[in-house]
Write an enzyme that holds these catalytic residues in place. Structure first.
Site, mmCIF file in Angstrom:
data_model
loop_
_atom_site.group_PDB
_atom_site.id
_atom_site.type_symbol
_atom_site.label_atom_id
_atom_site.label_comp_id
_atom_site.label_asym_id
_atom_site.label_seq_id
_atom_site.Cartn_x
_atom_site.Cartn_y
_atom_site.Cartn_z
ATOM 1 N N SER A 119 0.817 -1.213 0.000
ATOM 2 C CA SER A 119 0.000 0.000 0.000
ATOM 3 C C SER A 119 0.848 1.260 0.000
ATOM 4 O O SER A 119 0.334 2.338 -0.251
ATOM 5 C CB SER A 119 -0.948 -0.003 1.199
ATOM 6 O OG SER A 119 -0.231 -0.216 2.383
ATOM 7 N N HIS A 138 -1.479 -2.531 -7.106
ATOM 8 C CA HIS A 138 -2.136 -2.132 -5.862
ATOM 9 C C HIS A 138 -3.647 -2.104 -6.041
ATOM 10 O O HIS A 138 -4.184 -1.266 -6.772
ATOM 11 C CB HIS A 138 -1.603 -0.750 -5.446
ATOM 12 C CG HIS A 138 -2.119 -0.277 -4.137
ATOM 13 N ND1 HIS A 138 -2.322 1.045 -3.844
ATOM 14 C CD2 HIS A 138 -2.502 -0.964 -3.019
ATOM 15 C CE1 HIS A 138 -2.788 1.157 -2.614
ATOM 16 N NE2 HIS A 138 -2.911 -0.039 -2.096
ATOM 17 N N GLU A 150 -3.622 0.483 -9.133
ATOM 18 C CA GLU A 150 -2.443 1.319 -9.378
ATOM 19 C C GLU A 150 -1.305 0.381 -9.808
ATOM 20 O O GLU A 150 -1.000 -0.581 -9.085
ATOM 21 C CB GLU A 150 -2.029 2.073 -8.105
ATOM 22 C CG GLU A 150 -2.931 3.256 -7.765
ATOM 23 C CD GLU A 150 -2.513 3.991 -6.491
ATOM 24 O OE1 GLU A 150 -2.701 5.208 -6.426
ATOM 25 O OE2 GLU A 150 -2.012 3.336 -5.542
ATOM 26 N N ASN A 188 -3.331 6.551 -1.733
ATOM 27 C CA ASN A 188 -3.064 6.581 -0.288
ATOM 28 C C ASN A 188 -2.362 7.860 0.153
ATOM 29 O O ASN A 188 -2.507 8.292 1.293
ATOM 30 C CB ASN A 188 -2.263 5.349 0.138
ATOM 31 C CG ASN A 188 -3.147 4.120 0.194
ATOM 32 O OD1 ASN A 188 -4.370 4.235 0.231
ATOM 33 N ND2 ASN A 188 -2.544 2.936 0.181
HETATM 34 N N1 3HC Z 1 -16.252 -8.159 -0.819
HETATM 35 C C1 3HC Z 1 -16.900 -8.353 -1.968
HETATM 36 N N2 3HC Z 1 -17.964 -7.630 -2.365
HETATM 37 C C2 3HC Z 1 -18.375 -6.665 -1.539
HETATM 38 C C3 3HC Z 1 -17.767 -6.403 -0.307
HETATM 39 C C4 3HC Z 1 -16.648 -7.203 0.041
HETATM 40 N N3 3HC Z 1 -15.977 -7.032 1.174
HETATM 41 N N4 3HC Z 1 -18.412 -5.381 0.280
HETATM 42 C C5 3HC Z 1 -19.398 -5.004 -0.532
HETATM 43 N N5 3HC Z 1 -19.381 -5.781 -1.627
HETATM 44 C C6 3HC Z 1 -20.264 -5.659 -2.784
HETATM 45 C C7 3HC Z 1 -21.674 -6.019 -2.412
HETATM 46 O O1 3HC Z 1 -21.916 -7.417 -2.532
HETATM 47 C C8 3HC Z 1 -22.468 -5.204 -3.408
HETATM 48 O O2 3HC Z 1 -22.498 -5.897 -4.667
HETATM 49 P P1 3HC Z 1 -23.779 -5.796 -5.630
HETATM 50 O O3 3HC Z 1 -23.926 -4.326 -5.972
HETATM 51 O O4 3HC Z 1 -23.411 -6.655 -6.788
HETATM 52 O O5 3HC Z 1 -24.923 -6.311 -4.805
HETATM 53 C C9 3HC Z 1 -21.635 -3.940 -3.617
HETATM 54 O O6 3HC Z 1 -20.317 -4.277 -3.173
HETATM 55 C C10 3HC Z 1 -22.171 -2.797 -2.805
HETATM 56 O O7 3HC Z 1 -22.221 -3.244 -1.459
HETATM 57 P P2 3HC Z 1 -23.364 -2.857 -0.442
HETATM 58 O O8 3HC Z 1 -24.645 -2.613 -1.182
HETATM 59 O O9 3HC Z 1 -23.388 -3.846 0.669
HETATM 60 O O10 3HC Z 1 -22.867 -1.550 0.267
HETATM 61 P P3 3HC Z 1 -22.493 -0.140 -0.305
HETATM 62 O O11 3HC Z 1 -23.312 0.249 -1.490
HETATM 63 O O12 3HC Z 1 -22.530 0.703 0.895
HETATM 64 O O13 3HC Z 1 -20.980 -0.285 -0.818
HETATM 65 C C11 3HC Z 1 -18.669 -0.253 -0.488
HETATM 66 C C12 3HC Z 1 -19.987 -0.820 -0.019
HETATM 67 C C13 3HC Z 1 -18.391 -0.703 -1.929
HETATM 68 C C14 3HC Z 1 -17.580 -0.806 0.423
HETATM 69 C C15 3HC Z 1 -18.752 1.322 -0.432
HETATM 70 O O14 3HC Z 1 -19.153 1.730 0.843
HETATM 71 C C16 3HC Z 1 -17.447 1.997 -0.782
HETATM 72 O O15 3HC Z 1 -17.103 2.158 -1.946
HETATM 73 N N6 3HC Z 1 -16.699 2.431 0.258
HETATM 74 C C17 3HC Z 1 -15.396 3.096 0.060
HETATM 75 C C18 3HC Z 1 -14.354 2.044 -0.147
HETATM 76 C C19 3HC Z 1 -12.998 2.661 -0.375
HETATM 77 O O16 3HC Z 1 -12.784 3.865 -0.372
HETATM 78 N N7 3HC Z 1 -12.015 1.777 -0.583
HETATM 79 C C20 3HC Z 1 -10.631 2.177 -0.750
HETATM 80 C C21 3HC Z 1 -9.920 2.033 0.547
HETATM 81 S S1 3HC Z 1 -8.202 2.439 0.392
HETATM 82 C C22 3HC Z 1 -7.469 0.974 0.004
HETATM 83 O O17 3HC Z 1 -8.078 -0.066 -0.056
HETATM 84 C C23 3HC Z 1 -6.002 1.015 -0.247
HETATM 85 C C24 3HC Z 1 -5.239 0.229 0.770
HETATM 86 O O18 3HC Z 1 -3.889 0.213 0.387
HETATM 87 C C25 3HC Z 1 -5.345 0.790 2.169
#
Ligand code: 3HC
Length: 292
Positions: A119, A138, A150, A188
């Site tokens: 990350s 990434h 990325e 990040n």
């Molecule tokens: N694994 C697989 N699928 C998942 C999941 C998981 N952990 N969580 C949610 N999903 C899927 C659901 O099944 C759903 O699929 P569908 O539309 O086909 O039914 C879809 O994602 C949407 O999920 P939900 O309806 O349950 O919930 P939300 O609409 O609230 O979306 C979210 C959930 C996609 C996690 C959304 O809240 C989001 O985009 N959050 C921000 C995430 C973000 O910013 N991520 C980047 C973090 S930084 C990073 O990762 C870098 C690292 O280096 C730290």
């Protein structure tokens, strides 16, 4: 294509699922230091697929086909992959020794590409002293859903390897963005200081946990508030990235919040330990927890 994912935690299992869902991938070796960890990663994939089936978004047969591609075990099952994606803990020496072991003792395919899901660590440093180059690949959490990859070029990563990883990313339905090596890359570097700032906003009493998250969700249209997102990523990961940004730049704007450090010491890491800025209940609800 056969892919080995080394490390079956949150990111590793999500990356494994992202690959297994692609018709271009015939096998995913999901590896960890203990068989039970690798099996735990596969169980997470099954849970996600079961949810898709229950929602009527996927046929059971398709879910079975995806899960059937995932083979679990120790790294020594990764004999013939076309691509290795390393997703072990964010420790430089662990990443280096993992690649060394794979390249010297395990992988027999001379054309295998070696990618790290780090990350924020240096791709150049991870690849130092290895026979084969390392590239950054990434993914973002949740990896099966988030579109971005990325693709990071270290100082010794050939253009051809970068081009191949961009092509693979597109093949599995992701959008690659090529970035040069720099602490935190693009996302990040911008996202994690924002989360750290949100923690300081809370720490200095400007608003409460829900207030900050609601403000950023409704005021900026972010899908999650920054404190909720910190819990989701893992506060230990957030702290590790802040520390890498600070160590690389010596710029005080990247100084980790004292509250973040205290919560990590207390193992209040977020979703993964069941408590962070929120407490995560068995029924999938969450309630804010005062951390001051
Ligand atoms: N694994 C697989 N699928 C998942 C999941 C998981 N952990 N969580 C949610 N999903 C899927 C659901 O099944 C759903 O699929 P569908 O539309 O086909 O039914 C879809 O994602 C949407 O999920 P939900 O309806 O349950 O919930 P939300 O609409 O609230 O979306 C979210 C959930 C996609 C996690 C959304 O809240 C989001 O985009 N959050 C921000 C995430 C973000 O910013 N991520 C980047 C973090 S930084 C990073 O990762 C870098 C690292 O280096 C730290």
């Amino acid at each position: 294509m056969k892919v080995a994912v080394i490390g079956a935690g949150t990111m590793g299992s999500g990356i494994g699922q992202a690959f297994a869902q692609s018709d271009a991938v015939e096998k995913v070796y999901l590896c960890d230091i203990k068989q039970e960890f690798a099996d735990g990663g596969k169980a997470k994939i099954k849970k996600n697929l079961d949810r898709q089936v229950a929602k009527g978004k996927m046929e059971q047969a398709k879910a079975d086909e995806i899960l059937g591609k995932v083979v679990t075990g120790l790294a020594d099952i990764a004999v013939d992959p076309d691509l290795v994606v390393e997703a072990v803990l964010e420790k430089m020496d662990l990443k280096q020794s993992t690649f060394r072991n794979l390249q010297e003792n395990i992988v027999k395919n001379p054309d295998c590409i070696y990618a790290s899901n780090t990350s924020s660590l240096s791709i150049t440093e991870i690849g130092t002293g290895l026979a084969k180059p390392v590239v950054g690949m990434h993914f973002f959490n949740p990896a099966p859903v988030m579109k971005l990859v990325e693709v990071i070029q270290g100082a010794n990563t050939p253009d051809s390897v970068v081009a191949k990883v961009k092509e693979i990313s597109e093949t599995i339905g992701k959008t690659p963005v090529q970035v040069n090596e720099a602490a935190g890359f693009v996302v990040n570097r911008i996202l994690v200081p924002m989360i750290n700032e949100a923690i300081n906003v809370y720490y200095t009493g400007t608003s409460d946990i829900q207030g900050i998250d609601t403000a950023m969700k409704l005021g900026c249209n972010h899908p999650m508030g920054p404190l909720e997102l910190g819990d989701y990523i893992g506060l230990d990961v957030v702290l590790a990235i802040m520390d890498v940004l600070f160590a690389d730049t010596h710029d005080n704007k990247y100084a980790a919040s004292p509250l973040l450090r205290k919560m990590v010491r207390a193992k209040h890491l977020g979703v993964k330990t069941g408590i962070g800025f929120y407490k995560y209940n068995a029924d999938r609800t969450k309630t804010p927890v005062d951390q001051l």
